[in-house]
Motif scaffolding. Structure first.
Motif, mmCIF file in Angstrom:
data_model
loop_
_atom_site.group_PDB
_atom_site.id
_atom_site.type_symbol
_atom_site.label_atom_id
_atom_site.label_comp_id
_atom_site.label_asym_id
_atom_site.label_seq_id
_atom_site.Cartn_x
_atom_site.Cartn_y
_atom_site.Cartn_z
ATOM 1 N N GLU A 27 76.909 5.909 52.155
ATOM 2 C CA GLU A 27 77.629 4.899 51.393
ATOM 3 C C GLU A 27 77.856 5.355 49.952
ATOM 4 O OE1 GLU A 27 77.130 0.322 49.722
ATOM 5 O OE2 GLU A 27 76.058 0.930 51.553
ATOM 6 N N LEU A 28 76.831 5.926 49.337
ATOM 7 C CA LEU A 28 76.974 6.347 47.944
ATOM 8 C C LEU A 28 77.924 7.532 47.826
ATOM 9 C CD1 LEU A 28 73.304 5.883 46.689
ATOM 10 C CD2 LEU A 28 75.270 4.402 46.280
ATOM 11 N N VAL A 29 77.879 8.448 48.775
ATOM 12 C CA VAL A 29 78.851 9.547 48.784
ATOM 13 C C VAL A 29 80.262 8.987 48.913
ATOM 14 C CG1 VAL A 29 79.695 11.526 50.111
ATOM 15 C CG2 VAL A 29 77.251 11.288 49.651
ATOM 16 N N GLY A 30 80.428 7.999 49.794
ATOM 17 C CA GLY A 30 81.730 7.376 49.984
ATOM 18 C C GLY A 30 82.236 6.679 48.744
ATOM 19 N N ARG A 31 81.324 6.237 47.892
ATOM 20 C CA ARG A 31 81.702 5.582 46.640
ATOM 21 C C ARG A 31 81.954 6.583 45.518
ATOM 22 N NH1 ARG A 31 77.101 1.056 46.232
ATOM 23 N NH2 ARG A 31 77.624 1.280 44.026
ATOM 24 N N GLY A 32 81.809 7.866 45.814
ATOM 25 C CA GLY A 32 82.141 8.899 44.832
ATOM 26 C C GLY A 32 80.985 9.410 44.013
ATOM 27 N N LEU A 33 79.762 8.980 44.290
ATOM 28 C CA LEU A 33 78.620 9.512 43.556
ATOM 29 C C LEU A 33 78.316 10.923 44.045
ATOM 30 C CD1 LEU A 33 78.234 6.433 42.836
ATOM 31 C CD2 LEU A 33 75.796 6.969 42.693
ATOM 32 N N ARG A 34 77.943 11.769 43.108
ATOM 33 C CA ARG A 34 77.517 13.122 43.457
ATOM 34 C C ARG A 34 75.998 13.188 43.403
ATOM 35 N NH1 ARG A 34 79.381 17.542 39.888
ATOM 36 N NH2 ARG A 34 78.879 16.042 38.251
ATOM 37 N N SER A 35 75.426 13.943 44.309
ATOM 38 C CA SER A 35 73.973 14.090 44.326
ATOM 39 C C SER A 35 73.556 15.341 43.571
ATOM 40 C CB SER A 35 73.452 14.157 45.762
ATOM 41 O OG SER A 35 73.910 15.343 46.383
ATOM 42 N N LEU A 36 72.318 15.354 43.131
ATOM 43 C CA LEU A 36 71.729 16.564 42.580
ATOM 44 C C LEU A 36 71.533 17.580 43.702
ATOM 45 C CD1 LEU A 36 69.117 14.827 40.285
ATOM 46 C CD2 LEU A 36 71.024 16.248 39.497
ATOM 47 N N PRO A 37 71.358 18.854 43.393
ATOM 48 C CA PRO A 37 71.100 19.840 44.444
ATOM 49 C C PRO A 37 69.880 19.474 45.273
ATOM 50 C CG PRO A 37 71.599 20.936 42.371
ATOM 51 C CD PRO A 37 71.438 19.473 42.062
ATOM 52 N N ALA A 38 69.905 19.866 46.538
ATOM 53 C CA ALA A 38 68.796 19.569 47.442
ATOM 54 C C ALA A 38 67.745 20.662 47.454
ATOM 55 C CB ALA A 38 69.322 19.343 48.858
ATOM 56 N N THR A 39 68.094 21.853 46.971
ATOM 57 C CA THR A 39 67.166 22.989 46.964
ATOM 58 C C THR A 39 67.381 23.820 45.708
ATOM 59 O OG1 THR A 39 68.683 24.526 48.070
ATOM 60 C CG2 THR A 39 67.277 23.160 49.500
ATOM 61 N N LEU A 40 66.408 24.654 45.396
ATOM 62 C CA LEU A 40 66.555 25.597 44.289
ATOM 63 C C LEU A 40 67.734 26.532 44.540
ATOM 64 C CD1 LEU A 40 65.525 26.880 41.651
ATOM 65 C CD2 LEU A 40 64.002 28.296 43.037
ATOM 66 N N HIS A 41 67.910 26.962 45.781
ATOM 67 C CA HIS A 41 69.018 27.863 46.106
ATOM 68 C C HIS A 41 70.357 27.211 45.764
ATOM 69 C CE1 HIS A 41 71.226 31.014 48.134
ATOM 70 N NE2 HIS A 41 71.845 30.114 48.879
#
Length: 454
Positions: free
Chosen positions: A384-398
């Motif tokens: 839902e949040l992705v659909g609303r245009g929010l970007r997430s922080l990276p999921a891994t160091l890589h």
């Protein structure tokens, strides 16, 4: 600020009055690990003029090859710190030089350079850091457990009994912070069992980062004396909240906080300058998290889901909002911004350099912060949040280092090192090696999950 000659005279007087016999000449590597030489106080003049010499390649990730000339750690006179629990000892935070020139791989120098860029625009950067840590016991088999066996509440945050059982340790740390003039104003049991936070007043960014390095050293040392282990590791326990080192930030010009605007129409008490700074932080967050959350373990703190207490208290989404701890950027009071990506494993100099450069880019290009978010972001599904245009922080160091590699603003800010190399490329090389060394390990989780599945 006193002249170098006047400051040196004050230091001589303090050394004589306190009967200080030895001085640590201390610097940090990329990981924020302090290295030092123990120098007799009688050699103060020589130390100040020539610095303490080190074989740099032996001292960790400081950009040296075995064939390079020695580094010299040159004391910053303003960083002189008597060691409270060892009355005959003091410490200088040092800048690394090679053959008389500033060494561009020195994290303290990296921050100095970005602060100088801010100063050219008339800005002074001030931060406070909330350093969280656990007190644990290291078992013979290499596992860890909470040092206080009675610290078992499901929601132990602010637990008075837990504070009481650690009273001697916590008040000792508090007392030393105040003896040093740092202004310790609160000490609390944090959200996880065995976790604590001790706050001191904000200051100029370089001063605060020097204090953060010394604070971690002090807590480690005193914990050892109490027969336990202190850890600032971002996520030492799978089911418990992790260790943050949240930055509380403001920009000042001519003694005035330029982030403050009591007439802010959005009601957060922030100026347009502050909103542009937030715009810069949001634009570069995925890249600068490689410096504010710089380890493999960091991304086990920055995660979706929950912990034993019911919340991770760490961000996942690139967002901001008023006094809302589910946001990446919290506005706890008018005139300052809290960045919650920063964790206990950070090198504070590099983290501060990265967030400042990002914010300055926001100001220079008038980047839009967007509207503040008042929601509990922990309560919405990822999709839902992705659909609303929010970007997430990276999921891994890589993933984070891949973002950093593409960020030209941070590349420019962190500077060039050797001919044909930028500091970012050196940093990426070290961090990719760290990721690959982790990634090739077979873990107990994999054995449990896959051993007989197929």
């Amino acid at each position: 600020m006193a002249s170098d000659a006047a400051r040196l005279e004050q230091i001589r007087s303090t050394i004589a009055d306190r009967e200080i016999e030895f001085i640590f000449a201390q610097f940090v590597d990329m990981y924020g690990r302090p290295s030092a030489k123990l120098v007799p106080a009688a050699q103060l003049d020589s130390l100040v003029e020539d610095g303490a010499g080190f074989a740099g390649f032996a001292a960790g990730e400081i950009g040296q090859l075995p064939s390079d000339p020695d580094i010299a750690a040159i004391p910053d006179l303003d960083s002189f710190t008597p060691v409270p629990w060892q009355p005959n000892l003091a410490r200088f935070a040092c800048d690394v030089t090679v053959e008389g020139e500033a060494w561009p791989y020195c994290p303290r120098t990296v921050l100095r350079n970005v602060l100088a860029q801010a100063a050219e625009q008339g800005y002074e950067f001030k931060i406070g850091i909330e350093l969280e840590y656990f007190l644990v016991q290291l078992n013979a088999d290499g596992t860890i457990e909470i040092a206080d066996k009675r610290d078992t509440l499901e929601k132990p945050c602010y637990d008075m009994a837990g504070l009481t059982r650690q009273y001697e340790f916590l008040t000792r740390v508090s007392r030393y912070c105040n003896e040093l003039g740092w202004g310790n104003y609160a000490n609390d049991h944090e959200d996880a069992n065995g976790q604590f936070e001790q706050n001191f007043e904000y200051a100029d960014a370089l001063v605060t980062c020097d204090r953060a390095i010394f604070f971690r050293y002090m807590v480690h040392t005193l914990a050892e004396q109490h027969g336990v282990v202190a850890t600032f590791m971002p996520k030492p326990f799978t089911t418990l909240t992790g260790n943050g080192a949240h930055f509380h930030m403001s920009l000042w010009k001519d003694g005035v906080n330029v982030f403050l605007d009591e007439g802010d129409s959005r009601g957060l008490g922030l100026s347009e300058c502050a909103y542009n700074f937030i715009g810069g932080l949001k634009a570069h967050a995925r890249a600068y998290s490689a410096l504010t959350a710089p380890t493999v373990n960091s991304y086990k703190r920055l995660k979706l889901g929950s912990t034993a207490s019911g919340a991770t208290w760490s961000p996942v989404w690139i967002s901001y909002g008023y006094n809302n701890r589910t946001q990446m950027l919290r506005i706890p009071a008018p005139g300052r911004i809290e960045d919650r990506t920063v964790d206990g494993s950070c090198n504070p100099y590099l983290a501060a350099a990265a967030v400042l450069a990002s914010g300055l880019d926001g100001i220079a290009n008038k980047l839009d912060a967007g509207e503040p978010n008042a929601e509990n972001l922990y309560s919405f599904p990822y999709e839902e949040l992705v659909g609303r245009g929010l970007r997430s922080l990276p999921a891994t160091l890589h993933e984070a280092v891949e973002e950093l590699e593409r960020d030209d603003v941070l590349r420019a800010a962190l500077g060039r090192t050797r001919e044909n190399e930028e500091y970012v490329d050196y940093y990426l090389r070290v961090k990719r090696d760290e990721w690959f060394r982790y990634h090739e390990q077979v873990t107990p989780w994999e054995i449990r999950e896959y051993l007989t599945r197929f």
